[in-house]
Design a protein around this motif. Structure first.
Motif, PDB file in Angstrom:
ATOM      1  N   VAL A  93       0.868  -1.167  -0.196  1.00  0.00           N
ATOM      2  CA  VAL A  93       0.254  -0.014  -0.074  1.00  0.00           C
ATOM      3  C   VAL A  93       1.076   1.268  -0.058  1.00  0.00           C
ATOM      4  O   VAL A  93       1.830   1.284   0.555  1.00  0.00           O
ATOM      5  N   ARG A  94       0.541   2.301  -0.744  1.00  0.00           N
ATOM      6  CA  ARG A  94       1.086   3.559  -0.713  1.00  0.00           C
ATOM      7  C   ARG A  94      -0.106   4.625  -0.322  1.00  0.00           C
ATOM      8  O   ARG A  94      -0.946   4.637  -1.153  1.00  0.00           O
ATOM      9  N   LEU A  95       0.118   5.209   0.646  1.00  0.00           N
ATOM     10  CA  LEU A  95      -1.089   6.097   1.224  1.00  0.00           C
ATOM     11  C   LEU A  95      -0.381   7.316   1.568  1.00  0.00           C
ATOM     12  O   LEU A  95       0.408   7.577   2.284  1.00  0.00           O
ATOM     13  N   LYS A  96      -1.255   8.093   1.042  1.00  0.00           N
ATOM     14  CA  LYS A  96      -1.228   9.760   0.957  1.00  0.00           C
ATOM     15  C   LYS A  96      -2.179  10.301   1.928  1.00  0.00           C
ATOM     16  O   LYS A  96      -3.449  10.098   1.564  1.00  0.00           O
ATOM     17  N   VAL A  97      -1.678  10.943   3.027  1.00  0.00           N
ATOM     18  CA  VAL A  97      -2.796  11.568   3.849  1.00  0.00           C
ATOM     19  C   VAL A  97      -2.732  13.025   3.793  1.00  0.00           C
ATOM     20  O   VAL A  97      -1.447  13.558   4.360  1.00  0.00           O
ATOM     21  N   SER A  98      -3.357  13.838   3.021  1.00  0.00           N
ATOM     22  CA  SER A  98      -3.518  15.208   3.211  1.00  0.00           C
ATOM     23  C   SER A  98      -4.345  16.010   4.452  1.00  0.00           C
ATOM     24  O   SER A  98      -5.672  15.699   4.267  1.00  0.00           O
ATOM     25  N   LYS A  99      -3.823  17.129   4.739  1.00  0.00           N
ATOM     26  CA  LYS A  99      -4.570  17.719   5.897  1.00  0.00           C
ATOM     27  C   LYS A  99      -4.882  19.059   5.552  1.00  0.00           C
ATOM     28  O   LYS A  99      -4.188  20.010   5.773  1.00  0.00           O
ATOM     29  N   PRO A 100      -5.889  19.335   4.855  1.00  0.00           N
ATOM     30  CA  PRO A 100      -6.248  20.675   4.133  1.00  0.00           C
ATOM     31  C   PRO A 100      -6.446  21.710   5.251  1.00  0.00           C
ATOM     32  O   PRO A 100      -6.834  21.569   6.408  1.00  0.00           O
ATOM     33  N   GLY A 101      -5.813  22.988   5.132  1.00  0.00           N
ATOM     34  CA  GLY A 101      -5.989  23.941   6.007  1.00  0.00           C
ATOM     35  C   GLY A 101      -5.184  23.951   7.237  1.00  0.00           C
ATOM     36  O   GLY A 101      -5.331  24.671   8.344  1.00  0.00           O
ATOM     37  N   ALA A 102      -4.362  22.826   7.482  1.00  0.00           N
ATOM     38  CA  ALA A 102      -3.595  22.810   8.690  1.00  0.00           C
ATOM     39  C   ALA A 102      -2.328  23.857   8.966  1.00  0.00           C
ATOM     40  O   ALA A 102      -1.973  24.359   9.943  1.00  0.00           O
ATOM     41  N   VAL A 103      -1.967  24.329   7.902  1.00  0.00           N
ATOM     42  CA  VAL A 103      -0.851  25.301   7.711  1.00  0.00           C
ATOM     43  C   VAL A 103      -1.556  26.717   6.850  1.00  0.00           C
ATOM     44  O   VAL A 103      -1.898  26.123   5.449  1.00  0.00           O
ATOM     45  N   GLU A 104      -1.466  27.761   7.292  1.00  0.00           N
ATOM     46  CA  GLU A 104      -2.181  28.945   6.606  1.00  0.00           C
ATOM     47  C   GLU A 104      -1.806  29.069   5.175  1.00  0.00           C
ATOM     48  O   GLU A 104      -2.443  29.290   4.367  1.00  0.00           O
ATOM     49  N   ARG A 105      -0.574  29.040   5.067  1.00  0.00           N
ATOM     50  CA  ARG A 105       0.058  29.315   3.564  1.00  0.00           C
ATOM     51  C   ARG A 105       0.102  28.384   2.717  1.00  0.00           C
ATOM     52  O   ARG A 105       0.687  28.120   1.660  1.00  0.00           O
ATOM     53  N   ALA A 106      -0.487  26.889   3.071  1.00  0.00           N
ATOM     54  CA  ALA A 106      -0.329  25.994   2.243  1.00  0.00           C
ATOM     55  C   ALA A 106      -1.533  25.369   2.108  1.00  0.00           C
ATOM     56  O   ALA A 106      -2.608  25.233   2.916  1.00  0.00           O
ATOM     57  N   ALA A 107      -2.054  24.726   0.845  1.00  0.00           N
ATOM     58  CA  ALA A 107      -3.261  24.412   0.327  1.00  0.00           C
ATOM     59  C   ALA A 107      -3.425  22.914   1.403  1.00  0.00           C
ATOM     60  O   ALA A 107      -4.461  22.434   1.862  1.00  0.00           O
ATOM     61  N   ALA A 108      -2.419  22.024   1.651  1.00  0.00           N
ATOM     62  CA  ALA A 108      -2.676  21.196   2.439  1.00  0.00           C
ATOM     63  C   ALA A 108      -0.983  20.498   2.832  1.00  0.00           C
ATOM     64  O   ALA A 108      -0.009  20.905   2.215  1.00  0.00           O
ATOM     65  N   VAL A 109      -0.984  19.892   3.892  1.00  0.00           N
ATOM     66  CA  VAL A 109       0.134  19.124   4.334  1.00  0.00           C
ATOM     67  C   VAL A 109      -0.151  17.625   4.840  1.00  0.00           C
ATOM     68  O   VAL A 109      -1.197  17.404   4.662  1.00  0.00           O
ATOM     69  N   GLY A 110       0.702  16.952   4.987  1.00  0.00           N
ATOM     70  CA  GLY A 110       0.512  15.576   5.226  1.00  0.00           C
ATOM     71  C   GLY A 110       1.630  14.611   5.140  1.00  0.00           C
ATOM     72  O   GLY A 110       2.901  15.008   5.240  1.00  0.00           O
TER      73      GLY A 110
END
Length: 118
Positions: A93-110
């Motif tokens: 499995v290759r899994l990408k977990v994105s957390k939108p809005g967690a960092v103000e200047r980024a669309a998402a982090v994860g």
């Protein structure tokens, strides 16, 4: 030999985060998932029961995430990857977990992780 079954942009909600403001309500997360599976058997049988059922995976991950309360996306990613390998018979499995809005200047982090069975 294995093929890839994928799910892109799966939206799940989870209570996740280390900051106090993140702990008040579930937040949306986006998952991109690639799962190793030998698709020759389902291709020959044309039966859903022989597949790595992406709808079942999606439903299970959403239900699992909704009942967790992890602080870190790393923890959620590890547990979701193990769940896919253990419960659905994926070989990798290759899994990408994105957390939108967690960092103000980024669309998402994860995080992006890759795991294999065994």
């Amino acid at each position: 030999m294995d093929d890839t079954v994928f799910i892109e942009g799966l939206r799940i909600d989870a209570l996740i985060g280390v900051h106090e403001w993140e702990r008040h309500a579930p937040r949306p997360l986006l998952l991109d998932i690639e799962m190793g599976f030998d698709n020759r058997v389902p291709a020959a049988s044309d039966r859903l029961a022989d597949t790595l059922d992406y709808d079942a995976v999606s439903t299970r991950l959403a239900a699992y995430a909704a009942q967790t309360g992890f602080q870190l996306v790393e923890t959620l990613a590890e547990r979701c990857a193990a769940l896919i390998l253990d419960e659905f018979g994926a070989t990798r499995v290759r899994l990408k977990v994105s957390k939108p809005g967690a960092v103000e200047r980024a669309a998402a982090v994860g995080v992006v992780i890759q795991r294999r069975r065994g």
